[in-house]
Motif scaffolding. Structure first.
Motif, PDB file in Angstrom:
ATOM      1  N   GLY A  85      -1.010 -11.578   0.991  1.00 28.09           N
ATOM      2  CA  GLY A  85      -0.171 -12.343   0.259  1.00 28.09           C
ATOM      3  C   GLY A  85       1.225 -12.084   0.021  1.00 28.09           C
ATOM      4  O   GLY A  85       2.043 -12.882  -0.918  1.00 28.09           O
ATOM      5  N   HIS A  86       1.839 -10.943   0.357  1.00 31.12           N
ATOM      6  CA  HIS A  86       3.079 -10.597   0.294  1.00 31.12           C
ATOM      7  C   HIS A  86       3.749 -10.274   1.781  1.00 31.12           C
ATOM      8  O   HIS A  86       2.981  -9.765   2.642  1.00 31.12           O
ATOM      9  CB  HIS A  86       3.235  -9.575  -0.623  1.00 31.12           C
ATOM     10  CG  HIS A  86       2.753  -9.733  -2.212  1.00 31.12           C
ATOM     11  ND1 HIS A  86       3.171 -10.443  -2.911  1.00 31.12           N
ATOM     12  CD2 HIS A  86       1.566  -9.527  -2.900  1.00 31.12           C
ATOM     13  CE1 HIS A  86       2.535 -10.765  -3.886  1.00 31.12           C
ATOM     14  NE2 HIS A  86       1.646 -10.001  -3.996  1.00 31.12           N
ATOM     15  N   GLN A  87       5.111 -10.352   1.666  1.00 30.16           N
ATOM     16  CA  GLN A  87       5.657  -9.547   3.009  1.00 30.16           C
ATOM     17  C   GLN A  87       5.286  -8.169   3.463  1.00 30.16           C
ATOM     18  O   GLN A  87       5.045  -7.448   2.339  1.00 30.16           O
ATOM     19  CB  GLN A  87       7.181  -9.733   2.798  1.00 30.16           C
ATOM     20  CG  GLN A  87       7.727 -11.107   2.467  1.00 30.16           C
ATOM     21  CD  GLN A  87       9.242 -10.770   2.217  1.00 30.16           C
ATOM     22  OE1 GLN A  87       9.914 -10.469   3.371  1.00 30.16           O
ATOM     23  NE2 GLN A  87       9.656 -11.249   1.393  1.00 30.16           N
ATOM     24  N   ASP A 129       0.856  -1.291  -0.031  1.00 31.20           N
ATOM     25  CA  ASP A 129       0.129   0.040   0.004  1.00 31.20           C
ATOM     26  C   ASP A 129       0.753   1.420   0.015  1.00 31.20           C
ATOM     27  O   ASP A 129       0.399   2.332   0.034  1.00 31.20           O
ATOM     28  CB  ASP A 129      -0.847   0.204   1.070  1.00 31.20           C
ATOM     29  CG  ASP A 129      -0.249  -0.039   2.397  1.00 31.20           C
ATOM     30  OD1 ASP A 129       0.833  -0.141   2.589  1.00 31.20           O
ATOM     31  OD2 ASP A 129      -0.905  -0.307   3.536  1.00 31.20           O
ATOM     32  N   ARG A 130       2.290   1.111  -0.106  1.00 27.41           N
ATOM     33  CA  ARG A 130       3.302   2.133   0.046  1.00 27.41           C
ATOM     34  C   ARG A 130       3.943   2.260  -1.407  1.00 27.41           C
ATOM     35  O   ARG A 130       3.508   1.543  -2.171  1.00 27.41           O
ATOM     36  CB  ARG A 130       3.930   2.126   1.195  1.00 27.41           C
ATOM     37  CG  ARG A 130       3.207   2.132   2.376  1.00 27.41           C
ATOM     38  CD  ARG A 130       4.262   2.234   3.743  1.00 27.41           C
ATOM     39  NE  ARG A 130       4.546   0.880   4.094  1.00 27.41           N
ATOM     40  CZ  ARG A 130       5.519   0.389   5.033  1.00 27.41           C
ATOM     41  NH1 ARG A 130       6.155   1.621   5.505  1.00 27.41           N
ATOM     42  NH2 ARG A 130       5.948  -0.675   5.219  1.00 27.41           N
ATOM     43  N   GLU A 158      11.058  -3.745   3.396  1.00 22.43           N
ATOM     44  CA  GLU A 158      10.238  -3.250   4.330  1.00 22.43           C
ATOM     45  C   GLU A 158       8.833  -3.232   4.016  1.00 22.43           C
ATOM     46  O   GLU A 158       7.791  -3.510   4.521  1.00 22.43           O
ATOM     47  CB  GLU A 158      10.649  -1.836   4.853  1.00 22.43           C
ATOM     48  CG  GLU A 158       9.756  -1.129   5.911  1.00 22.43           C
ATOM     49  CD  GLU A 158      10.177  -0.020   6.135  1.00 22.43           C
ATOM     50  OE1 GLU A 158       9.539   0.596   6.925  1.00 22.43           O
ATOM     51  OE2 GLU A 158      11.022   0.580   5.821  1.00 22.43           O
ATOM     52  N   ILE A 159       8.724  -2.739   2.638  1.00 20.60           N
ATOM     53  CA  ILE A 159       7.244  -2.579   1.984  1.00 20.60           C
ATOM     54  C   ILE A 159       6.945  -3.582   1.438  1.00 20.60           C
ATOM     55  O   ILE A 159       5.692  -3.974   0.871  1.00 20.60           O
ATOM     56  CB  ILE A 159       7.311  -1.411   0.999  1.00 20.60           C
ATOM     57  CG1 ILE A 159       8.014  -1.725  -0.060  1.00 20.60           C
ATOM     58  CG2 ILE A 159       7.744  -0.164   1.759  1.00 20.60           C
ATOM     59  CD1 ILE A 159       8.052  -0.688  -1.275  1.00 20.60           C
ATOM     60  N   GLY A 160       7.411  -4.890   1.135  1.00 17.59           N
ATOM     61  CA  GLY A 160       7.206  -6.106   0.806  1.00 17.59           C
ATOM     62  C   GLY A 160       7.344  -6.356  -0.570  1.00 17.59           C
ATOM     63  O   GLY A 160       6.604  -7.234  -1.363  1.00 17.59           O
ATOM     64  N   TYR A 195      -0.047   6.841  -5.241  1.00 23.30           N
ATOM     65  CA  TYR A 195      -0.532   5.665  -4.852  1.00 23.30           C
ATOM     66  C   TYR A 195      -0.181   5.812  -3.134  1.00 23.30           C
ATOM     67  O   TYR A 195      -0.990   5.402  -2.410  1.00 23.30           O
ATOM     68  CB  TYR A 195      -0.148   4.435  -5.152  1.00 23.30           C
ATOM     69  CG  TYR A 195      -0.998   3.305  -4.874  1.00 23.30           C
ATOM     70  CD1 TYR A 195      -2.202   3.246  -5.454  1.00 23.30           C
ATOM     71  CD2 TYR A 195      -0.385   2.320  -3.875  1.00 23.30           C
ATOM     72  CE1 TYR A 195      -3.110   2.202  -5.019  1.00 23.30           C
ATOM     73  CE2 TYR A 195      -1.333   1.303  -3.580  1.00 23.30           C
ATOM     74  CZ  TYR A 195      -2.697   1.052  -3.819  1.00 23.30           C
ATOM     75  OH  TYR A 195      -3.380   0.336  -3.427  1.00 23.30           O
ATOM     76  N   GLY A 196       1.184   5.761  -3.116  1.00 22.26           N
ATOM     77  CA  GLY A 196       1.827   5.736  -1.455  1.00 22.26           C
ATOM     78  C   GLY A 196       1.262   6.729  -0.617  1.00 22.26           C
ATOM     79  O   GLY A 196       1.102   6.753   0.617  1.00 22.26           O
TER      80      GLY A 196
END
Length: 322
Positions: A310-312, A54-55, A95-97, A235-236
């Motif tokens: 579904g992701h880190q 989401d970032r 950090e953001i996946g 978006y972020g």
């Protein structure tokens, strides 16, 4: 209403579940240009992008060739950057996946968690906010630069002023014009924008002096990367303030908009906390800042999606680095 309040009111009016709205973003390649408001319209691969994070995904992380296949030594991922900067980019990606990590023979390796979907956004609309056209500042130069560079699909001027023919003559023909009343959310289209061509080469105005204009040519590939970085930032970031003033006169519920903005009951308008709030304000009364859930509001009112599955997600840096 001052420009900050006008801007927040317009962002609130533009926000919808089929778009993403953000504010104060860099829209340049070689020079420097900050655009007041950006509207992002989703493309066919928007869902795939939203599932990653989401970032904002940093541009260098997207542009590297690390991929989702074989994990690569972190030192090879950003070979053209200083080790400390490369390490910072890898840490941010984890950090953001967007990156995942593993160790091989004592050396850290990274790979992408998912393929980056290039077609995740469709149109980008740039909006310059100028409530009072009698105080235009650098408006003409800014809009000329936006049109000449062509990063946006459309460029619009939003104002609270009554728009005259003389005003329109000072605005590039390709720029659309809106008249917006921030108090009631009424938006009138004075002139429709002409479509620009983001796929074509552009011209960036770097500086203007009497008798001389410094420009740089920007090819379509540079524009494509700049648009992607602009879309990622939109978006972020979003448009909402990160926090509200610690003052008893800050009461978002007193505002007619169904969003949380720093509305001041003393001034009876939206205020800019960093500039107008504090002990020097005659209406200041120290208090706890009003609580609000910025992410929940944004998710409810726009196409942005928090905490995808579904992701880190938000790992704690590279604690095993080195």
């Amino acid at each position: 209403m001052r420009e900050y309040g006008f801007e927040l009111a317009l962002c609130a009016d533009l926000e919808a579940d089929d778009r993403v709205v953000s504010r104060q973003l860099g829209a340049h390649v070689h020079g420097r240009r900050i655009v007041d408001t950006v509207v992002l319209e989703p493309g066919p691969e928007f869902d795939r992008r939203a599932e990653i994070t989401d970032r904002t995904i940093p541009g260098p992380a997207v542009e590297t060739s690390v991929g989702v296949g074989r994990a690569r030594d972190w030192r090879e991922v950003f070979p053209d950057r200083r080790p400390d900067r490369a390490r910072s980019l890898v840490e941010r990606g984890v950090e953001i996946g967007f990156f995942e990590r593993e160790r091989r023979h004592g050396t850290l390796h990274v790979r992408q968690t998912a393929r980056y979907p290039e077609r995740w956004f469709d149109r980008l609309i740039g909006i310059e906010n100028k409530p009072d056209l009698d105080r235009p500042g650098d408006l003409k130069r800014q809009l000329r630069q936006d049109v000449a560079l062509g990063l946006f699909d459309e460029v619009i001027l939003a104002t609270e002023s009554y728009v005259t023919g003389a005003h329109l003559n000072r605005v590039p023909e390709a720029v659309g014009v809106w008249r917006f009343d921030p108090d009631i959310g009424d938006r009138e289209v004075v002139r429709e924008p002409e479509p620009l061509d983001p796929a074509a080469d552009g011209t960036e105005i770097i500086a203007e002096r009497p008798g001389r204009t410094e420009i740089r040519l920007v090819d379509h590939e540079q524009k494509r990367r700049a648009r992607r970085r602009l879309a990622e930032r939109a978006y972020g970031k979003g448009w909402r303030p990160t926090e509200l003033p610690g003052c008893a006169n800050c009461d978002p519920s007193a505002d007619s908009r169904a969003v949380t903005v720093p509305f001041c009951t003393f001034h009876d308008r939206i205020v800019e906390p960093a500039v107008e709030c504090g002990a020097e304000c005659p209406g200041y009364q120290s208090a706890e800042p009003p609580a609000f859930d910025r992410e929940r509001e944004r998710a409810a009112d726009s196409a942005w999606r928090p905490d995808p599955d579904g992701h880190q997600r938000r790992q704690v840096g590279l604690d095993r680095f080195g």
